[in-house]
Write a protein that holds these residues in place. Structure first.
Motif, PDB file in Angstrom:
ATOM      1  N   ASN A  40      -0.370  -3.622 -44.872  1.00 29.71           N
ATOM      2  CA  ASN A  40       1.095  -3.562 -44.884  1.00 29.71           C
ATOM      3  C   ASN A  40       1.613  -2.577 -43.847  1.00 29.71           C
ATOM      4  OD1 ASN A  40       1.385  -5.482 -46.868  1.00 29.71           O
ATOM      5  ND2 ASN A  40       1.350  -3.960 -48.520  1.00 29.71           N
ATOM      6  N   PHE A  41       0.920  -1.452 -43.660  1.00 29.59           N
ATOM      7  CA  PHE A  41       1.337  -0.470 -42.652  1.00 29.59           C
ATOM      8  C   PHE A  41       1.294  -1.073 -41.252  1.00 29.59           C
ATOM      9  CE2 PHE A  41       0.093   2.731 -39.510  1.00 29.59           C
ATOM     10  CZ  PHE A  41       1.222   3.537 -39.557  1.00 29.59           C
ATOM     11  N   VAL A  42       0.202  -1.778 -40.939  1.00 30.17           N
ATOM     12  CA  VAL A  42       0.066  -2.376 -39.608  1.00 30.17           C
ATOM     13  C   VAL A  42       1.101  -3.479 -39.408  1.00 30.17           C
ATOM     14  CG1 VAL A  42      -1.477  -3.739 -38.143  1.00 30.17           C
ATOM     15  CG2 VAL A  42      -2.357  -1.764 -39.381  1.00 30.17           C
ATOM     16  N   LYS A  43       1.322  -4.317 -40.426  1.00 32.46           N
ATOM     17  CA  LYS A  43       2.325  -5.382 -40.316  1.00 32.46           C
ATOM     18  C   LYS A  43       3.713  -4.806 -40.071  1.00 32.46           C
ATOM     19  CE  LYS A  43       0.139  -8.930 -43.153  1.00 32.46           C
ATOM     20  NZ  LYS A  43       0.221  -9.691 -44.405  1.00 32.46           N
ATOM     21  N   ASN A  44       4.078  -3.787 -40.832  1.00 30.26           N
ATOM     22  CA  ASN A  44       5.406  -3.182 -40.668  1.00 30.26           C
ATOM     23  C   ASN A  44       5.531  -2.484 -39.320  1.00 30.26           C
ATOM     24  OD1 ASN A  44       6.252  -4.086 -43.165  1.00 30.26           O
ATOM     25  ND2 ASN A  44       5.563  -2.234 -44.214  1.00 30.26           N
ATOM     26  N   PHE A  45       4.455  -1.860 -38.848  1.00 34.60           N
ATOM     27  CA  PHE A  45       4.485  -1.202 -37.544  1.00 34.60           C
ATOM     28  C   PHE A  45       4.726  -2.214 -36.431  1.00 34.60           C
ATOM     29  CE2 PHE A  45       2.271   0.220 -33.703  1.00 34.60           C
ATOM     30  CZ  PHE A  45       2.925   1.430 -33.478  1.00 34.60           C
ATOM     31  N   ILE A  46       4.034  -3.342 -36.489  1.00 34.71           N
ATOM     32  CA  ILE A  46       4.191  -4.374 -35.452  1.00 34.71           C
ATOM     33  C   ILE A  46       5.570  -5.009 -35.533  1.00 34.71           C
ATOM     34  CG2 ILE A  46       3.372  -6.656 -34.726  1.00 34.71           C
ATOM     35  CD1 ILE A  46       0.554  -5.680 -35.303  1.00 34.71           C
ATOM     36  N   LYS A  47       6.072  -5.256 -36.757  1.00 39.44           N
ATOM     37  CA  LYS A  47       7.394  -5.859 -36.903  1.00 39.44           C
ATOM     38  C   LYS A  47       8.504  -4.962 -36.373  1.00 39.44           C
ATOM     39  CE  LYS A  47       6.492  -8.829 -40.869  1.00 39.44           C
ATOM     40  NZ  LYS A  47       6.766  -9.051 -42.296  1.00 39.44           N
ATOM     41  N   THR A  48       8.364  -3.650 -36.561  1.00 39.35           N
ATOM     42  CA  THR A  48       9.424  -2.749 -36.107  1.00 39.35           C
ATOM     43  C   THR A  48       9.317  -2.428 -34.628  1.00 39.35           C
ATOM     44  OG1 THR A  48       8.119  -0.841 -36.823  1.00 39.35           O
ATOM     45  CG2 THR A  48       9.777  -1.688 -38.356  1.00 39.35           C
ATOM     46  N   ASN A  49       8.114  -2.317 -34.085  1.00 41.52           N
ATOM     47  CA  ASN A  49       7.956  -1.922 -32.684  1.00 41.52           C
ATOM     48  C   ASN A  49       7.872  -3.105 -31.719  1.00 41.52           C
ATOM     49  OD1 ASN A  49       8.027   0.806 -33.284  1.00 41.52           O
ATOM     50  ND2 ASN A  49       5.840   0.838 -33.722  1.00 41.52           N
ATOM     51  N   PHE A  50       7.395  -4.246 -32.171  1.00 41.96           N
ATOM     52  CA  PHE A  50       7.255  -5.427 -31.318  1.00 41.96           C
ATOM     53  C   PHE A  50       7.843  -6.644 -32.032  1.00 41.96           C
ATOM     54  CE2 PHE A  50       3.496  -2.711 -30.691  1.00 41.96           C
ATOM     55  CZ  PHE A  50       3.733  -2.305 -29.391  1.00 41.96           C
ATOM     56  N   PRO A  51       9.167  -6.701 -32.216  1.00 41.75           N
ATOM     57  CA  PRO A  51       9.740  -7.786 -33.011  1.00 41.75           C
ATOM     58  C   PRO A  51       9.609  -9.169 -32.349  1.00 41.75           C
ATOM     59  CG  PRO A  51      11.480  -6.451 -32.057  1.00 41.75           C
ATOM     60  CD  PRO A  51      10.182  -5.755 -31.771  1.00 41.75           C
ATOM     61  N   VAL A  52       9.673  -9.235 -31.034  1.00 43.48           N
ATOM     62  CA  VAL A  52       9.555 -10.534 -30.359  1.00 43.48           C
ATOM     63  C   VAL A  52       8.136 -11.065 -30.497  1.00 43.48           C
ATOM     64  CG1 VAL A  52       9.739 -11.707 -28.138  1.00 43.48           C
ATOM     65  CG2 VAL A  52      11.398  -9.955 -28.752  1.00 43.48           C
ATOM     66  N   LEU A  53       7.155 -10.205 -30.357  1.00 43.33           N
ATOM     67  CA  LEU A  53       5.767 -10.624 -30.510  1.00 43.33           C
ATOM     68  C   LEU A  53       5.491 -11.078 -31.948  1.00 43.33           C
ATOM     69  CD1 LEU A  53       3.039 -10.828 -29.039  1.00 43.33           C
ATOM     70  CD2 LEU A  53       2.544  -8.534 -29.868  1.00 43.33           C
ATOM     71  N   ALA A  54       6.039 -10.363 -32.917  1.00 43.76           N
ATOM     72  CA  ALA A  54       5.861 -10.748 -34.314  1.00 43.76           C
ATOM     73  C   ALA A  54       6.535 -12.090 -34.597  1.00 43.76           C
ATOM     74  CB  ALA A  54       6.426  -9.677 -35.235  1.00 43.76           C
ATOM     75  N   LEU A  55       7.726 -12.316 -34.022  1.00 47.13           N
ATOM     76  CA  LEU A  55       8.424 -13.586 -34.196  1.00 47.13           C
ATOM     77  C   LEU A  55       7.641 -14.728 -33.555  1.00 47.13           C
ATOM     78  CD1 LEU A  55      10.985 -15.135 -35.065  1.00 47.13           C
ATOM     79  CD2 LEU A  55      11.914 -14.598 -32.814  1.00 47.13           C
ATOM     80  N   LEU A  56       7.099 -14.499 -32.375  1.00 50.01           N
ATOM     81  CA  LEU A  56       6.308 -15.518 -31.692  1.00 50.01           C
ATOM     82  C   LEU A  56       5.056 -15.871 -32.488  1.00 50.01           C
ATOM     83  CD1 LEU A  56       5.932 -17.207 -29.092  1.00 50.01           C
ATOM     84  CD2 LEU A  56       4.624 -15.293 -28.193  1.00 50.01           C
ATOM     85  N   PHE A  57       4.372 -14.867 -33.008  1.00 51.75           N
ATOM     86  CA  PHE A  57       3.177 -15.126 -33.816  1.00 51.75           C
ATOM     87  C   PHE A  57       3.527 -15.898 -35.076  1.00 51.75           C
ATOM     88  CE2 PHE A  57       0.289 -13.854 -37.250  1.00 51.75           C
ATOM     89  CZ  PHE A  57      -0.885 -14.383 -36.750  1.00 51.75           C
ATOM     90  N   THR A  58       4.620 -15.525 -35.732  1.00 52.63           N
ATOM     91  CA  THR A  58       5.037 -16.217 -36.950  1.00 52.63           C
ATOM     92  C   THR A  58       5.404 -17.665 -36.655  1.00 52.63           C
ATOM     93  OG1 THR A  58       5.881 -14.131 -37.814  1.00 52.63           O
ATOM     94  CG2 THR A  58       6.634 -16.126 -38.897  1.00 52.63           C
ATOM     95  N   MET A  59       6.110 -17.883 -35.545  1.00 48.74           N
ATOM     96  CA  MET A  59       6.500 -19.248 -35.195  1.00 48.74           C
ATOM     97  C   MET A  59       5.285 -20.109 -34.874  1.00 48.74           C
ATOM     98  SD  MET A  59       9.939 -18.495 -33.021  1.00 48.74           S
ATOM     99  CE  MET A  59      10.236 -20.178 -32.597  1.00 48.74           C
ATOM    100  N   LEU A  60       4.311 -19.562 -34.173  1.00 47.05           N
ATOM    101  CA  LEU A  60       3.106 -20.326 -33.852  1.00 47.05           C
ATOM    102  C   LEU A  60       2.285 -20.630 -35.103  1.00 47.05           C
ATOM    103  CD1 LEU A  60       1.972 -18.644 -30.534  1.00 47.05           C
ATOM    104  CD2 LEU A  60       2.987 -20.892 -30.830  1.00 47.05           C
ATOM    105  N   LYS A  61       2.219 -19.650 -36.010  1.00 46.17           N
ATOM    106  CA  LYS A  61       1.473 -19.852 -37.250  1.00 46.17           C
ATOM    107  C   LYS A  61       2.142 -20.929 -38.108  1.00 46.17           C
ATOM    108  CE  LYS A  61       1.888 -16.928 -40.425  1.00 46.17           C
ATOM    109  NZ  LYS A  61       2.001 -15.885 -41.389  1.00 46.17           N
TER     110      LYS A  61
END
Length: 147
Positions: free
Chosen positions: A93-114
């Motif tokens: 959860n810590f890593v997920k929240n860190f990536i979502k807050t610091n790299f939101p576009v990358l997290a959105l792209l990964f979620t969309m591809l998944k």
């Protein structure tokens, strides 16, 4: 003669060419298969971010159902609560929240591809059902020899 040709073109040939081009759209879509992937991404993005829809996670549903079935427990002491803490889930959860807050576009792209990967299975099943179902209707609606 030229007036007759132009009249024939505007009243017969032009509408036919428009109709044929409209009916050729599915053929053009199948020539470029990534368009289905883009459709899946676009529909999922609109549904999730514009309309606010979200699919609940299977783990959350199972945990909620398990908690509803269990009777309320007594308050545990400090040692047993530390021993039962899931540190792996906390780290994840810590890593997920860190990536979502610091790299939101990358997290959105990964979620969309998944999500698009899952959606592609649905699209392909719908495509194959669409290919098979009309032929089944033709077979069942054919004229029999009983007439």
């Amino acid at each position: 003669v030229s007036i007759h040709r132009s009249f024939t073109y505007f009243c017969y040939t032009l509408p036919l060419s428009i109709l044929y081009s409209f009916l050729a759209i599915p053929k053009r879509l199948f020539v470029h298969p990534p368009i289905w992937f883009l459709f899946a991404v676009f529909i999922r993005y609109i549904g999730k971010h514009v309309l606010g829809g979200e699919i609940p996670a299977l783990d959350d549903l199972l945990e909620a159902e398990a908690k509803a079935d269990e009777p309320p427990e007594e308050k545990p002491d400090l040692a047993s609560s530390i021993a039962s803490t899931n540190f792996l889930a906390m780290g994840t959860n810590f890593v997920k929240n860190f990536i979502k807050t610091n790299f939101p576009v990358l997290a959105l792209l990964f979620t969309m591809l998944k999500d698009a990967r899952t959606d592609m299975f649905v699209i392909l099943c719908g495509f194959f059902v669409g290919l098979v179902f009309p032929s089944g209707l033709l077979l069942s609606s054919s004229v029999s020899d009983e007439l």
